[in-house]
Design a protein around this motif. Sequence first.
Motif, PDB file in Angstrom:
ATOM      1  N   PHE A 177       1.345  -1.244  -0.212  1.00 60.28           N
ATOM      2  CA  PHE A 177      -0.222   0.502   0.008  1.00 60.28           C
ATOM      3  C   PHE A 177       1.121   1.246   0.305  1.00 60.28           C
ATOM      4  O   PHE A 177       2.101   1.243   0.527  1.00 60.28           O
ATOM      5  N   ARG A 178      -0.230   2.615   0.116  1.00 61.58           N
ATOM      6  CA  ARG A 178       0.756   3.567  -0.103  1.00 61.58           C
ATOM      7  C   ARG A 178       1.336   4.335   1.265  1.00 61.58           C
ATOM      8  O   ARG A 178      -0.148   4.300   1.804  1.00 61.58           O
ATOM      9  N   MET A 179       1.835   4.075   1.551  1.00 65.73           N
ATOM     10  CA  MET A 179       1.931   4.309   3.239  1.00 65.73           C
ATOM     11  C   MET A 179       2.449   6.222   3.269  1.00 65.73           C
ATOM     12  O   MET A 179       3.200   6.174   2.582  1.00 65.73           O
ATOM     13  N   GLY A 180       2.043   6.731   4.290  1.00 62.42           N
ATOM     14  CA  GLY A 180       2.118   8.213   4.984  1.00 62.42           C
ATOM     15  C   GLY A 180       1.394   8.755   4.001  1.00 62.42           C
ATOM     16  O   GLY A 180       0.139   8.588   2.835  1.00 62.42           O
ATOM     17  N   SER A 181       1.492  10.080   3.880  1.00 59.89           N
ATOM     18  CA  SER A 181       1.163  11.622   3.142  1.00 59.89           C
ATOM     19  C   SER A 181       2.058  12.369   2.602  1.00 59.89           C
ATOM     20  O   SER A 181       2.195  13.003   3.622  1.00 59.89           O
ATOM     21  N   ASP A 182       1.436  13.174   1.964  1.00 58.84           N
ATOM     22  CA  ASP A 182       2.701  14.629   1.243  1.00 58.84           C
ATOM     23  C   ASP A 182       1.452  16.060   2.025  1.00 58.84           C
ATOM     24  O   ASP A 182       1.800  16.895   1.064  1.00 58.84           O
ATOM     25  N   GLU A 183       0.519  15.200   2.132  1.00 57.81           N
ATOM     26  CA  GLU A 183      -1.099  16.887   2.267  1.00 57.81           C
ATOM     27  C   GLU A 183      -0.248  17.411   3.503  1.00 57.81           C
ATOM     28  O   GLU A 183      -1.105  18.192   3.443  1.00 57.81           O
ATOM     29  N   PHE A 184      -0.677  16.906   4.382  1.00 60.02           N
ATOM     30  CA  PHE A 184      -0.741  17.223   5.589  1.00 60.02           C
ATOM     31  C   PHE A 184       0.722  17.918   6.305  1.00 60.02           C
ATOM     32  O   PHE A 184       1.334  18.890   6.950  1.00 60.02           O
ATOM     33  N   TYR A 185       1.185  17.086   7.423  1.00 61.06           N
ATOM     34  CA  TYR A 185       2.392  16.657   8.563  1.00 61.06           C
ATOM     35  C   TYR A 185       3.574  16.261   8.222  1.00 61.06           C
ATOM     36  O   TYR A 185       3.832  15.729   6.936  1.00 61.06           O
ATOM     37  N   PRO A 186       4.808  16.890   7.851  1.00 59.56           N
ATOM     38  CA  PRO A 186       6.111  16.736   7.343  1.00 59.56           C
ATOM     39  C   PRO A 186       6.338  15.231   7.986  1.00 59.56           C
ATOM     40  O   PRO A 186       6.931  14.640   7.435  1.00 59.56           O
ATOM     41  N   ASP A 187       6.285  14.985   9.549  1.00 59.55           N
ATOM     42  CA  ASP A 187       6.863  13.332   9.403  1.00 59.55           C
ATOM     43  C   ASP A 187       5.790  12.507   9.241  1.00 59.55           C
ATOM     44  O   ASP A 187       6.171  11.096   9.132  1.00 59.55           O
ATOM     45  N   GLU A 188       5.240  12.830   8.077  1.00 57.80           N
ATOM     46  CA  GLU A 188       4.288  11.760   7.291  1.00 57.80           C
ATOM     47  C   GLU A 188       4.877  11.363   6.245  1.00 57.80           C
ATOM     48  O   GLU A 188       4.458  10.514   5.506  1.00 57.80           O
ATOM     49  N   GLN A 189       5.867  12.108   5.483  1.00 56.49           N
ATOM     50  CA  GLN A 189       6.326  11.890   4.656  1.00 56.49           C
ATOM     51  C   GLN A 189       7.792  10.939   4.662  1.00 56.49           C
ATOM     52  O   GLN A 189       7.861  11.187   5.832  1.00 56.49           O
ATOM     53  N   PRO A 190       7.612  10.222   3.469  1.00 53.72           N
ATOM     54  CA  PRO A 190       7.703  10.295   1.947  1.00 53.72           C
ATOM     55  C   PRO A 190       6.744   9.834   1.907  1.00 53.72           C
ATOM     56  O   PRO A 190       6.355   8.082   2.622  1.00 53.72           O
ATOM     57  N   VAL A 191       5.806   9.963   0.798  1.00 52.04           N
ATOM     58  CA  VAL A 191       4.547   8.701   0.881  1.00 52.04           C
ATOM     59  C   VAL A 191       5.398   7.522  -0.688  1.00 52.04           C
ATOM     60  O   VAL A 191       5.510   7.929  -1.378  1.00 52.04           O
ATOM     61  N   HIS A 192       5.282   6.255   0.306  1.00 52.10           N
ATOM     62  CA  HIS A 192       5.892   5.376  -0.672  1.00 52.10           C
ATOM     63  C   HIS A 192       5.419   3.718  -0.620  1.00 52.10           C
ATOM     64  O   HIS A 192       4.205   4.213   0.431  1.00 52.10           O
ATOM     65  N   GLU A 193       5.967   2.997  -1.059  1.00 52.89           N
ATOM     66  CA  GLU A 193       5.095   1.671  -1.620  1.00 52.89           C
ATOM     67  C   GLU A 193       5.429   1.040   0.451  1.00 52.89           C
ATOM     68  O   GLU A 193       7.311   1.087   0.126  1.00 52.89           O
ATOM     69  N   ARG A 194       4.690   0.060   0.589  1.00 54.77           N
ATOM     70  CA  ARG A 194       5.012  -0.624   1.674  1.00 54.77           C
ATOM     71  C   ARG A 194       4.615  -1.533   1.816  1.00 54.77           C
ATOM     72  O   ARG A 194       3.302  -1.751   1.663  1.00 54.77           O
ATOM     73  N   THR A 195       5.476  -2.678   2.078  1.00 57.54           N
ATOM     74  CA  THR A 195       4.442  -4.194   2.108  1.00 57.54           C
ATOM     75  C   THR A 195       4.400  -5.130   3.672  1.00 57.54           C
ATOM     76  O   THR A 195       5.432  -5.001   4.060  1.00 57.54           O
ATOM     77  N   VAL A 196       3.667  -5.087   4.175  1.00 55.56           N
ATOM     78  CA  VAL A 196       3.211  -6.382   5.240  1.00 55.56           C
ATOM     79  C   VAL A 196       2.820  -7.949   4.770  1.00 55.56           C
ATOM     80  O   VAL A 196       2.137  -7.755   4.065  1.00 55.56           O
ATOM     81  N   ALA A 197       3.106  -8.559   5.601  1.00 57.62           N
ATOM     82  CA  ALA A 197       2.774  -9.388   5.441  1.00 57.62           C
ATOM     83  C   ALA A 197       1.235 -10.160   6.589  1.00 57.62           C
ATOM     84  O   ALA A 197       0.517  -8.995   6.991  1.00 57.62           O
ATOM     85  N   GLY A 198       0.808 -11.000   5.867  1.00 59.48           N
ATOM     86  CA  GLY A 198      -0.877 -11.292   6.649  1.00 59.48           C
ATOM     87  C   GLY A 198      -0.613 -11.435   8.106  1.00 59.48           C
ATOM     88  O   GLY A 198       0.755 -11.874   9.144  1.00 59.48           O
ATOM     89  N   PHE A 199      -1.121 -10.803   8.958  1.00 58.45           N
ATOM     90  CA  PHE A 199      -0.902 -10.637  10.764  1.00 58.45           C
ATOM     91  C   PHE A 199      -2.161 -10.696  11.202  1.00 58.45           C
ATOM     92  O   PHE A 199      -3.452 -10.384  10.445  1.00 58.45           O
ATOM     93  N   LEU A 200      -2.332 -10.764  12.536  1.00 58.41           N
ATOM     94  CA  LEU A 200      -3.926 -11.180  13.379  1.00 58.41           C
ATOM     95  C   LEU A 200      -3.963  -9.623  14.078  1.00 58.41           C
ATOM     96  O   LEU A 200      -2.993  -8.769  14.564  1.00 58.41           O
ATOM     97  N   LEU A 201      -5.216  -8.408  14.073  1.00 59.54           N
ATOM     98  CA  LEU A 201      -5.288  -7.795  14.817  1.00 59.54           C
ATOM     99  C   LEU A 201      -6.231  -7.654  15.817  1.00 59.54           C
ATOM    100  O   LEU A 201      -7.332  -8.434  15.041  1.00 59.54           O
ATOM    101  N   ASP A 202      -6.359  -6.846  17.106  1.00 57.14           N
ATOM    102  CA  ASP A 202      -7.303  -7.222  17.902  1.00 57.14           C
ATOM    103  C   ASP A 202      -8.382  -6.124  17.315  1.00 57.14           C
ATOM    104  O   ASP A 202      -8.183  -5.121  16.561  1.00 57.14           O
ATOM    105  N   ARG A 203      -9.777  -7.051  17.039  1.00 57.24           N
ATOM    106  CA  ARG A 203     -10.826  -5.750  16.080  1.00 57.24           C
ATOM    107  C   ARG A 203     -11.205  -4.734  17.094  1.00 57.24           C
ATOM    108  O   ARG A 203     -11.140  -4.058  16.379  1.00 57.24           O
ATOM    109  N   TYR A 204     -10.853  -5.011  18.656  1.00 58.67           N
ATOM    110  CA  TYR A 204     -11.235  -3.237  19.680  1.00 58.67           C
ATOM    111  C   TYR A 204      -9.477  -3.132  20.033  1.00 58.67           C
ATOM    112  O   TYR A 204      -8.613  -4.181  20.731  1.00 58.67           O
TER     113      TYR A 204
END
Length: 298
Positions: free
Chosen positions: A9-36
Motif C-alpha cells: 500500500f501507499r504509506m504516509g501522506s504529502d498533504e498534512f504534516y512533514p513527519d508523514e512524508q514521503p509517501v512510499h510503497e510498503r509491503t506487510v505480511a499477513g497478521f492478526l489484529l485485535d478487533r477492539y
Amino acid sequence: MVRIDGGTFRMGSDEFYPDEQPVHERTVAGFLLDRYAVTNADFTRFVDATDYVTVAERPMEPADYPGVAPEDLVPGAMVFTPSDGPVDLRDWRQWWRWEPGAQWRHPEGRESGIDHRMDHPVVQVAFEDASAYAAWAGKRLPTEAEHEFAARGGVDGARFAWGDEPYPDGEARANSWIGRFPYDNRGRFGATTAPVGSYPANGYGLYDLIGNTWEWTSDYYAPRHTLPGQEAVDAGARVNLLASASAEPGSRIPRRVLKGGSYLCSPDYCLRFRPAARSPQADDTATTHIGFRCAADV
C-alpha cells in the motif's frame, strides 16, 4: 482478533504534516489484529492475574527528572483539562496538567474511576505497560506499517479511513473533537473516550483504529518515514513533561510512534484522525488519550 491478509500500500501522506512524508510503497505480511482496543475490563484481568504495577504507579527516580523538586516526584500521569476559552494553541500546557495519583484505575486523578467505563479503552498506560500486557496475552504490539495498513481498511490512498472528507454527510465516523479546541466539544461523547465499537467498523471489521485513543506501536519515531532498507533510529531526546522551562534538559528517553489519533484531534488544531497520521511519544509517558491494541503473527 481479525486476520488481515498482507499486501502493498501507499504509506504516509504529502498533504498534512512533514513527519508523514514521503509517501512510499510498503509491503506487510499477513497478521492478526485485535478487533477492539484493549479495554479497562481486559487490563483488569491482566493486573488481577499478574499483580502488574504500571509505570504511572511506580516511585519516580530523581535522576530521571533533572530540575524537578523532589517533593514533586510522586507517581502520576498527564491529564487533559479543557480550557475556559480560546488559548494559544502553540502551548500544550494550556490543556495538559501533571496529576499526582493519575493512573489507569484513576485516569483523571485519585477521585476518578473506571467502574462505569469498563468497556472503554484503557488509558494511562506507558509503552512498557502495553508491551507487558501483549506478552501476557501471547501477542505483541503492531508495527506502524501494520497499524496504518489495518486502519485504511482496504481504502488505499484516501485521506481518511472512510474517504477524503473528515465528516461525510455531516456525520463523525470516529471519536474526535467536534467544536473549538480545547474548550468547546460538541461531540457525541464530549472530551473523553467512548466505549469501544461506538462507531462503524472499517472495511476489515476493525473498530476505533481512528479516533478515541492514540495507540502504541513497536516502532521508534523518526521525523520522517524510514524507508525499507534504512536503519530505524530514534529521533532524539524529548524534554520530560515534568521539567519546567527553566530546568535542565530532561532525560534521553526513547520515543515510539503513536497511530490513529484520539478524541482530542480537531481540524483546527490536530488534524490527525487519519491513517497516515503519526505522533511521537516518550516510552515512559502515560496520558488520558493513549491506549493500545495487540497484534500477532499468522
